[in-house]
Write an enzyme that holds these catalytic residues in place. Structure first.
Site, mmCIF file in Angstrom:
data_model
loop_
_atom_site.group_PDB
_atom_site.id
_atom_site.type_symbol
_atom_site.label_atom_id
_atom_site.label_comp_id
_atom_site.label_asym_id
_atom_site.label_seq_id
_atom_site.Cartn_x
_atom_site.Cartn_y
_atom_site.Cartn_z
ATOM 1 N N LYS A 176 -2.036 -21.614 -0.542
ATOM 2 C CA LYS A 176 -2.804 -20.845 -1.490
ATOM 3 C C LYS A 176 -1.598 -20.017 -1.931
ATOM 4 O O LYS A 176 -1.176 -19.185 -1.877
ATOM 5 C CB LYS A 176 -3.965 -19.919 -0.964
ATOM 6 N N GLU A 251 4.175 -9.983 4.613
ATOM 7 C CA GLU A 251 5.102 -9.256 4.163
ATOM 8 C C GLU A 251 4.568 -8.726 2.886
ATOM 9 O O GLU A 251 4.030 -9.418 1.707
ATOM 10 C CB GLU A 251 5.855 -10.191 4.017
ATOM 11 N N CYS A 285 10.920 -8.620 -3.705
ATOM 12 C CA CYS A 285 10.498 -7.715 -2.095
ATOM 13 C C CYS A 285 12.217 -6.575 -1.747
ATOM 14 O O CYS A 285 11.118 -5.355 -1.131
ATOM 15 C CB CYS A 285 9.455 -7.705 -1.243
ATOM 16 N N GLU A 384 6.312 0.729 -6.761
ATOM 17 C CA GLU A 384 7.131 -0.647 -7.190
ATOM 18 C C GLU A 384 6.445 -0.514 -8.049
ATOM 19 O O GLU A 384 5.951 -0.750 -8.257
ATOM 20 C CB GLU A 384 6.787 -1.969 -5.322
HETATM 21 P P1 NAD Z 1 -0.173 -10.296 -4.892
HETATM 22 O O1 NAD Z 1 -1.000 -9.580 -3.303
HETATM 23 O O2 NAD Z 1 -1.003 -10.169 -6.568
HETATM 24 O O3 NAD Z 1 -0.961 -11.865 -4.733
HETATM 25 C C1 NAD Z 1 -0.123 -12.176 -3.905
HETATM 26 C C2 NAD Z 1 -1.312 -13.140 -3.442
HETATM 27 O O4 NAD Z 1 -2.427 -13.441 -2.680
HETATM 28 C C3 NAD Z 1 -0.913 -14.863 -4.784
HETATM 29 O O5 NAD Z 1 -1.508 -15.722 -4.109
HETATM 30 C C4 NAD Z 1 -2.704 -13.904 -4.830
HETATM 31 O O6 NAD Z 1 -3.606 -14.964 -5.937
HETATM 32 C C5 NAD Z 1 -3.351 -13.711 -3.302
HETATM 33 N N1 NAD Z 1 -4.588 -13.103 -3.773
HETATM 34 C C6 NAD Z 1 -4.527 -11.753 -4.192
HETATM 35 N N2 NAD Z 1 -5.567 -11.294 -4.320
HETATM 36 C C7 NAD Z 1 -6.098 -11.631 -2.750
HETATM 37 C C8 NAD Z 1 -7.041 -11.195 -2.300
HETATM 38 N N3 NAD Z 1 -8.291 -10.657 -2.163
HETATM 39 N N4 NAD Z 1 -7.807 -12.651 -1.025
HETATM 40 C C9 NAD Z 1 -6.665 -13.426 -0.599
HETATM 41 N N5 NAD Z 1 -5.916 -13.587 -1.346
HETATM 42 C C10 NAD Z 1 -5.471 -13.068 -2.335
HETATM 43 O O7 NAD Z 1 1.241 -9.927 -4.985
HETATM 44 P P2 NAD Z 1 1.943 -10.498 -6.274
HETATM 45 O O8 NAD Z 1 2.122 -9.758 -7.647
HETATM 46 O O9 NAD Z 1 2.081 -12.932 -6.688
HETATM 47 O O10 NAD Z 1 3.428 -10.720 -6.043
HETATM 48 C C11 NAD Z 1 3.921 -9.746 -5.183
HETATM 49 C C12 NAD Z 1 3.811 -8.706 -4.348
HETATM 50 O O11 NAD Z 1 4.875 -9.461 -3.717
HETATM 51 C C13 NAD Z 1 4.990 -7.672 -5.087
HETATM 52 O O12 NAD Z 1 4.422 -6.302 -3.753
HETATM 53 C C14 NAD Z 1 6.412 -7.432 -3.507
HETATM 54 O O13 NAD Z 1 7.396 -6.608 -3.563
HETATM 55 C C15 NAD Z 1 5.417 -8.699 -2.327
HETATM 56 N N6 NAD Z 1 6.636 -9.543 -2.346
HETATM 57 C C16 NAD Z 1 6.546 -9.520 -0.668
HETATM 58 C C17 NAD Z 1 7.148 -10.404 0.094
HETATM 59 C C18 NAD Z 1 8.295 -9.721 1.287
HETATM 60 O O14 NAD Z 1 8.673 -11.125 2.088
HETATM 61 N N7 NAD Z 1 7.645 -8.762 1.529
HETATM 62 C C19 NAD Z 1 7.940 -10.968 -0.354
HETATM 63 C C20 NAD Z 1 7.683 -11.495 -1.936
HETATM 64 C C21 NAD Z 1 6.762 -10.739 -2.705
#
Ligand code: NAD
Length: 443
Positions: A176, A251, A285, A384
């Protein structure tokens, strides 16, 4: 790829249009549509997961010997390398990162498949001490259907980090990708298919997280979720996982810190700090978004940091010399700039204001921002921001910096710049962070 054609998605191994809402991938540098597709309907999600379960049980993928699965993963790596340039260009369009960064991400995706192919071939199962006249062993088995939920900030590399180990272990994977960046996951699924991964073992279901991601996570046939994304989404997924008694890997977000001590090589530290926060437009991140600088070298350090930060080449991601591209969406730009707008009210000094940088066209650009005198109880320090905003705090000692770094809810990564090997070694042990860089940006 025609700009107007609706792209098929992969539902249980079948390439077809989804039955859900239409969505578009926009080139963040111009706002132009670069890909259109229809998300899956909930019935499509159900079908993809059932077909994944069926493929897991009947396609022979799970029963293959590890070296046979390794051969397929090696082919995936090879195909990614053969198509590296078109993939890097597609990722530039899907996500807006500068081409130098997307080339590195594509190379990293190939390396991930190669690594897990090797792991597949070399991982040993163990004979454990027997408690009777029989032999006991620990063996590895696939779980069944697993879900890979990825964010938009490093497509292809994120998907590879989830797909490669799950496939190596013999699982079926429902991917996804983030709404904003579906294109690379679809390409990767085509490559997997071409490399010999059986039909149905990989599905790609783009769409809204709260609808499609939720439906995948809650599905009883999904036996494990690997999630990368925001902390609040991660908590939500963890709650669902607890209800299902399902293992989950999370993560999540970060607010990583860099400390520059008095004895640091100044120019080297300035370059490291700049790279740490402004590569990937700070949409990482492990972005080094909190900076602690020894008070004694502050004046000199700030002078060089400000000069170099304002000279960074921000602009066209297609230009190989570009150092920072746009943000992912108009909403992301508005959110990041609202933090800068609020910083002064919170007591910070805006030394460089990214909102003042001028860009032509309709892209989602913002400039770099440096915030001085940041208070450690302010929003810009605690939350963040996920953008090119650096919060700077002066410290009187190593101990003060260390305490501030550790006294924060996020601990993804950290880095220290010092010429003292002993201090660097202590920092490595004393700091509470997943990754530690010594005289390098957060790794
Ligand atoms: P997000 O949490 O909004 O979305 C991440 C993914 O989860 C997307 O595919 C989204 O569609 C899905 N999602 C959203 N709501 C969901 C739900 N209720 N159930 C299941 N899936 C759902 O994050 P984002 O805005 O896409 O990414 C940015 C965030 O990701 C930042 O906080 C960043 O720090 C983090 N990030 C962490 C790492 C790591 O390795 N720790 C790496 C990259 C990004």
């Amino acid at each position: 790829m025609s700009k107007l054609e609706l792209l098929p998605i992969n539902i249980g191994g079948e390439w077809r249009l989804g039955g859900g809402d239409e969505s578009a991938s926009l080139y963040p540098a111009t706002g132009e549509v670069v890909g259109r597709l229809r998300a899956p309907s909930l019935a499509d999600v159900q079908e993809a997961i059932e077909k994944a379960d069926q493929a897991f049980r009947t396609s022979g993928w799970a029963q293959k010997k590890p070296h046979e699965r390794a051969a397929v993963l090696h082919r995936v790596a090879q195909l990614i390398r053969e198509r590296a340039e078109p993939l890097a260009q597609l990722q530039r369009l899907d996500n807006g990162k500068p081409i130098s960064e997307t080339r590195a991400l594509v190379a990293s995706a190939a390396g991930t498949f190669q690594f897990f192919a090797a792991a597949c071939e070399t991982m040993e199962e163990t004979i454990t001490p027997s408690r009777g006249d029989f032999m006991t062993m620990s063996v590895y088995e696939p779980m069944g259907v697993v879900a890979a939920i990825t964010p938009w900030n490093s497509p292809i590399a994120s998907e590879a980090q989830k797909l490669a180990p799950a496939l190596a272990a013999g699982n079926a994977v429902v991917v996804k990708p983030a709404e904003a960046t579906p294109l690379l996951a679809l390409e990767l699924a085509r490559i997997c298919e071409e490399a010999g991964v059986p039909k149905g073992i990989v599905s790609v279901l783009p769409g809204r997280g709260s609808v499609i991601g939720d439906a995948i996570t809650k599905h009883p046939l999904v036996k494990r979720v690997s999630f990368t994304g925001g902390t609040s989404t991660g908590k939500h997924i963890a709650r669902i996982a607890a209800d299902k008694m399902m293992p989950v890997s999370l993560e999540l977000g970060g607010k990583s810190a860099t400390m520059v001590l008095e004895d640091a090589d100044l120019d080297h530290a300035v370059n490291g700090v700049l790279y740490g926060i402004f590569s990937s437009s700070g949409e990482s991140c492990i972005a080094g978004s909190r900076l602690f600088v020894a008070r004694k070298l502050y004046g000199d350090f700030m002078e060089r940091l400000t000069a170099k930060a304002t000279a960074l080449r921000v602009g066209d991601p297609a230009d190989e010399r570009t150092q920072m591209g746009p943000l992912i969406t108009a909403e992301a730009k508005a959110r990041v700039e609202s933090y800068v707008a609020g910083a002064e009210a919170e007591g910070a000094t805006v030394v460089v204001d990214g909102r003042e940088a001028k860009f032509e066209g309709n892209g989602f650009f913002t400039g770099v921002s440096l915030l001085d005198h940041v208070k450690t109880d302010s929003k810009v320090y605690l939350e963040e921001i996920f953008g090119p905003v650096l919060a700077i705090v002066r410290v009187n000692s190593y101990e003060e910096g260390l305490q501030l770094i550790n006294d924060h809810q996020f601990g993804n990564g950290t880095a220290i710049f010092t010429r003292d090997g002993g201090t660097a070694r202590s920092f490595e042990f004393d700091v509470e962070a997943g990754m530690v860089g010594i005289n390098v940006p957060i790794p």
